[in-house]
Design a protein around this motif. Structure first.
Motif, PDB file in Angstrom:
ATOM      1  N   VAL A   1     -12.180  -6.765  23.209  1.00 26.89           N
ATOM      2  CA  VAL A   1     -11.965  -5.335  22.992  1.00 26.89           C
ATOM      3  C   VAL A   1     -13.269  -4.685  22.565  1.00 26.89           C
ATOM      4  CG1 VAL A   1     -10.677  -3.587  21.722  1.00 26.89           C
ATOM      5  CG2 VAL A   1      -9.572  -5.754  22.311  1.00 26.89           C
ATOM      6  N   VAL A   2     -13.751  -3.767  23.384  1.00 29.21           N
ATOM      7  CA  VAL A   2     -14.939  -2.985  23.064  1.00 29.21           C
ATOM      8  C   VAL A   2     -14.464  -1.687  22.432  1.00 29.21           C
ATOM      9  CG1 VAL A   2     -16.972  -1.830  23.982  1.00 29.21           C
ATOM     10  CG2 VAL A   2     -16.222  -3.986  24.973  1.00 29.21           C
ATOM     11  N   SER A   3     -14.690  -1.541  21.128  1.00 23.10           N
ATOM     12  CA  SER A   3     -14.163  -0.351  20.458  1.00 23.10           C
ATOM     13  C   SER A   3     -15.222   0.437  19.702  1.00 23.10           C
ATOM     14  CB  SER A   3     -13.053  -0.751  19.473  1.00 23.10           C
ATOM     15  OG  SER A   3     -13.524  -1.676  18.531  1.00 23.10           O
ATOM     16  N   ASP A   4     -16.458  -0.014  19.722  1.00 23.81           N
ATOM     17  CA  ASP A   4     -17.528   0.728  19.064  1.00 23.81           C
ATOM     18  C   ASP A   4     -17.845   1.964  19.897  1.00 23.81           C
ATOM     19  OD1 ASP A   4     -20.724   1.173  18.925  1.00 23.81           O
ATOM     20  OD2 ASP A   4     -19.953   0.537  16.978  1.00 23.81           O
TER      21      ASP A   4
ATOM     22  N   LYS B   1     -20.734  -2.345  31.576  1.00 22.13           N
ATOM     23  CA  LYS B   1     -20.888  -3.123  32.810  1.00 22.13           C
ATOM     24  C   LYS B   1     -21.637  -4.420  32.537  1.00 22.13           C
ATOM     25  CE  LYS B   1     -22.538  -2.821  37.578  1.00 22.13           C
ATOM     26  NZ  LYS B   1     -23.162  -4.162  37.531  1.00 22.13           N
ATOM     27  N   GLU B   2     -22.641  -4.352  31.672  1.00 21.04           N
ATOM     28  CA  GLU B   2     -23.405  -5.546  31.328  1.00 21.04           C
ATOM     29  C   GLU B   2     -22.505  -6.595  30.655  1.00 21.04           C
ATOM     30  OE1 GLU B   2     -26.763  -6.690  28.019  1.00 21.04           O
ATOM     31  OE2 GLU B   2     -26.950  -4.755  29.050  1.00 21.04           O
ATOM     32  N   ILE B   3     -21.619  -6.145  29.764  1.00 23.58           N
ATOM     33  CA  ILE B   3     -20.700  -7.060  29.087  1.00 23.58           C
ATOM     34  C   ILE B   3     -19.738  -7.678  30.100  1.00 23.58           C
ATOM     35  CG2 ILE B   3     -18.799  -7.194  27.430  1.00 23.58           C
ATOM     36  CD1 ILE B   3     -20.233  -5.052  25.789  1.00 23.58           C
ATOM     37  N   LYS B   4     -19.206  -6.855  31.005  1.00 22.19           N
ATOM     38  CA  LYS B   4     -18.282  -7.366  32.022  1.00 22.19           C
ATOM     39  C   LYS B   4     -18.957  -8.425  32.885  1.00 22.19           C
ATOM     40  CE  LYS B   4     -15.324  -3.271  32.586  1.00 22.19           C
ATOM     41  NZ  LYS B   4     -14.911  -2.176  33.526  1.00 22.19           N
TER      42      LYS B   4
ATOM     43  N   LEU C   1     -11.457  -7.542  29.620  1.00 23.21           N
ATOM     44  CA  LEU C   1     -12.171  -6.573  28.795  1.00 23.21           C
ATOM     45  C   LEU C   1     -11.366  -5.284  28.692  1.00 23.21           C
ATOM     46  CD1 LEU C   1     -14.839  -5.905  27.266  1.00 23.21           C
ATOM     47  CD2 LEU C   1     -15.646  -4.895  29.405  1.00 23.21           C
ATOM     48  N   TRP C   2     -11.157  -4.837  27.451  1.00 21.16           N
ATOM     49  CA  TRP C   2     -10.527  -3.545  27.204  1.00 21.16           C
ATOM     50  C   TRP C   2     -11.519  -2.624  26.524  1.00 21.16           C
ATOM     51  CZ3 TRP C   2      -4.882  -4.160  24.929  1.00 21.16           C
ATOM     52  CH2 TRP C   2      -4.047  -4.637  25.931  1.00 21.16           C
ATOM     53  N   GLU C   3     -11.553  -1.370  26.991  1.00 21.69           N
ATOM     54  CA  GLU C   3     -12.354  -0.343  26.329  1.00 21.69           C
ATOM     55  C   GLU C   3     -11.395   0.549  25.554  1.00 21.69           C
ATOM     56  OE1 GLU C   3     -15.073   1.554  29.151  1.00 21.69           O
ATOM     57  OE2 GLU C   3     -14.614  -0.079  30.550  1.00 21.69           O
ATOM     58  N   LEU C   4     -11.441   0.442  24.222  1.00 24.79           N
ATOM     59  CA  LEU C   4     -10.421   1.100  23.408  1.00 24.79           C
ATOM     60  C   LEU C   4     -10.995   1.524  22.066  1.00 24.79           C
ATOM     61  CD1 LEU C   4      -7.291   1.631  23.479  1.00 24.79           C
ATOM     62  CD2 LEU C   4      -7.064  -0.483  22.168  1.00 24.79           C
ATOM     63  N   PRO C   5     -10.929   2.829  21.721  1.00 18.65           N
ATOM     64  CA  PRO C   5     -11.379   3.261  20.396  1.00 18.65           C
ATOM     65  C   PRO C   5     -10.551   2.593  19.306  1.00 18.65           C
ATOM     66  CG  PRO C   5     -11.062   5.144  21.866  1.00 18.65           C
ATOM     67  CD  PRO C   5     -10.474   3.961  22.553  1.00 18.65           C
TER      68      PRO C   5
END
Length: 465
Positions: A406-409, A420-423, A439-443
């Motif tokens: 989870v990318v939340s920063d 994209k780099e993380i993926k 991968l989830w992009e979530l605040p």
């Protein structure tokens, strides 16, 4: 059926074509009124002849939220005094003690006599600013909790915010809490002993929330408690002594850390967040250290969902992480919050080129190898040390079925290139057949939303996004 009731029914039938709301049963109409601010509910009852009896004939639901400032001091006491029946819910977010005492002396006793079921008393927010030292004693005496509040034996839910308990108040023989099931204490001044006494004297207590209260040593003992939410910002030592029915222990606001001691919790299923940066974990009489190995004295076998906070770039914290995991050998769902170190990492800490090596030095973790089926890494920023940990999991978690990053920063979310780099880099991590990183992009959700989820036992995993 009483004559007055028959008259209302006939009147509603006659008016049904013109006023369908008026034809609804009393219970439905009263339920509708409870959703309105008290001033609007009173106005609605005054405008409709079929609604006028509802306010006094049904249990009172009183909420001060939305009452205009000039009217609040007079309207709240009047609503309490004029209602002859039971009080189902009294919610005062702005409990003005001086005006209540002036307009309605003995109002706490009125809550007792009204058999109040749900009560929330929050001291006015404008009093929360730090006062001059010379006024501290005066301020505390001005917000002393009336003793009759704890003599309300009908209470099923009690929430108190920014109050002071008088000496030994919670231990008085005449204090009654036989039906209390939900207790919330926020910013409460109370002694360590009185807090323990208060909790233990609630024989039906199911849910407890403690946030930023004065005790620095909290001992949790309850034969009925199933869910506890504990803010550890001011707690130096938190001990779960004897809670045989406790299913969920949610720790938050871990600014200072401290000792977390777990004794008798045979049914504890959900635990977190334990913080490798600040918490000193103790199972029974055993203090958990970086080199602690699993034994009968150091494990809590009932835990199935575990959440940990760790800086994955610090070798000492990774070793503590491994030791913490060994204490919970049957964990099936594991949440890892990737936490940056504060203050920043010094030059003596390992750099990126050492990460792979010190993960190789971590001793085997049985729960990770043989039991973990689902893992979530929160607040992922794409640092090299985080990717090394992902590789460590992919290599060792033999039963893993689902892996979520989870990318939340907010900074990362605003950078499409970084995401994209993380993926791209996650695609190169080799999991066992059929498994890949999602991968989830979530605040990140706010603390109030997370606490609401944590208190709801119908939600299986309170740490899930």
């Amino acid at each position: 059926m009483a004559d007055s009731t028959r008259s209302r029914v006939r009147r509603r039938r006659l008016d049904a074509g013109r006023n369908r709301l008026g034809a609804l049963p009393d219970d439905v109409l009263h339920h509708t009124l409870t959703y309105l601010p008290v001033t609007e509910a009173a106005a609605a009852a005054a405008l409709s002849s079929s609604w006028r009896h509802l306010w006094r004939s049904h249990p009172l639901v009183l909420k001060d939220k939305g009452i205009p400032e000039p009217e609040r001091d007079a309207l709240v006491p009047r609503a309490l005094a004029d209602h002859p029946g039971r009080f189902r819910s009294v919610i005062l977010y702005d409990c003005r003690l001086a005006s209540l005492n002036r307009e309605l002396p003995g109002w706490p006793r009125l809550l007792v006599d009204g058999r109040t079921q749900q009560l929330l008393l929050a001291h006015p927010s404008h009093h929360l600013r730090a006062p001059p030292p010379s006024t501290v004693k005066q301020r505390d005496s001005a917000r002393l909790l009336p003793a009759d509040i704890l003599r309300c034996g009908s209470l099923q839910e009690l929430s108190l915010d920014f109050w002071t308990f008088s000496a030994d108040l919670s231990c008085h023989a005449d204090i009654s809490r036989p039906q209390l099931q939900i207790l919330t204490l926020m910013r409460i001044v109370i002694t360590d002993r009185d807090l323990e006494c208060l909790i233990a004297a609630c024989p039906l207590l199911k849910s407890l929330r403690l946030t930023m209260n004065s005790p620095t040593h909290v001992r949790l003992r309850s034969k009925s408690l199933s869910c506890a939410l504990v803010g550890l910002s001011k707690v130096e030592e938190f001990t779960v002594v004897d809670t045989p029915l406790l299913q969920r222990l949610y720790l938050f606001q871990q600014f200072n850390g401290g000792a977390v001691r777990i004794a008798c919790v045979p049914n504890l299923r959900v635990l977190g967040y334990l913080d490798t940066r600040t918490h000193k974990l103790q199972i029974g009489d055993s203090v958990i250290r970086p080199d602690t190995m699993a034994s009968a004295r150091t494990v809590v076998p009932s835990v199935e969902i575990l959440a940990l906070a760790v800086n994955l770039g610090i070798s000492g914290e990774v070793k503590i992480l491994a030791s913490f995991l060994r204490c919970f050998p049957n964990v099936e769902t594991l949440h890892i919050e990737s936490a940056p170190h504060k203050p920043p990492v010094t030059s003596s800490e390992p750099s990126g080129e050492h990460h792979a090596r010190f993960y190789q030095e971590v001793s085997q973790v049985d729960c990770l190898r043989a039991h973990a089926k689902k893992m979530v890494i929160h607040d992922f920023r794409g640092d090299q040390n985080e990717f090394e940990f992902v590789k460590f999991v992919a290599k060792n978690a033999q039963e893993l079925q689902f892996f979520l990053v989870v990318v939340s920063d907010e900074g990362i979310l605003s950078s499409a290139d970084k995401v994209k780099e993380i993926k791209d880099e996650l695609q190169y991590v080799q999991f066992r057949a059929g498994i890949s990183a999602v991968l989830w992009e979530l605040p990140k959700a706010g603390i109030l939303y997370r606490l609401k989820r944590a208190a709801d036992l119908a939600i299986n995993d309170p740490f899930q996004c």
